[in-house]
Write an enzyme that holds these catalytic residues in place. Structure first.
Site, PDB file in Angstrom:
ATOM      1  N   LEU A 125      25.996   0.848  37.732  1.00 55.45           N
ATOM      2  CA  LEU A 125      25.908   1.769  36.605  1.00 55.45           C
ATOM      3  C   LEU A 125      26.014   3.233  37.011  1.00 55.45           C
ATOM      4  O   LEU A 125      26.121   4.099  36.157  1.00 55.45           O
ATOM      5  CB  LEU A 125      24.578   1.556  35.861  1.00 55.45           C
ATOM      6  CG  LEU A 125      24.412   0.208  35.182  1.00 55.45           C
ATOM      7  CD1 LEU A 125      23.038   0.099  34.543  1.00 55.45           C
ATOM      8  CD2 LEU A 125      25.498  -0.009  34.142  1.00 55.45           C
ATOM      9  N   SER A 126      25.987   3.510  38.283  1.00 55.99           N
ATOM     10  CA  SER A 126      25.975   4.893  38.747  1.00 55.99           C
ATOM     11  C   SER A 126      27.381   5.473  38.870  1.00 55.99           C
ATOM     12  O   SER A 126      28.190   5.005  39.664  1.00 55.99           O
ATOM     13  CB  SER A 126      25.283   4.979  40.108  1.00 55.99           C
ATOM     14  OG  SER A 126      25.498   6.250  40.689  1.00 55.99           O
TER      15      SER A 126
END
Length: 85
Positions: free
Chosen positions: A12-13
């Protein structure tokens, strides 16, 4: 001993994405092998008692701008998903 780059990343980063666009060239240049280590950064932050950067409006805005600056510098696409967060 063979050189290794341990890459701890979160799917998700956006900054993990940016780092991953640069790692192959670094590995080639240094003769290192990339060892991918997936983590859940949200769980790490929660366990440490920290809030994620998107939970603080001014920090979220800065992170988006910083992500776009680095993506431009690296020459990679920088578009957030309309479904995140």
């Amino acid at each position: 001993m063979a050189k290794q780059i341990e890459f701890f990343y979160d799917y998700l980063s956006p900054f993990s994405y940016l780092a991953d666009t640069q790692l192959p060239a670094i590995a080639r240049r240094t003769g290192a092998e990339i060892v991918y280590r997936p983590i859940l950064m949200g769980a790490v932050m929660k366990n440490a008692g920290n809030a994620g950067p998107l939970s603080i409006p001014s920090k979220a805005a800065y992170n988006v701008a910083e992500f776009q600056r680095w993506a431009k510098r690296y020459g990679v696409p920088a578009q957030f998903s309309p479904y995140f967060p």
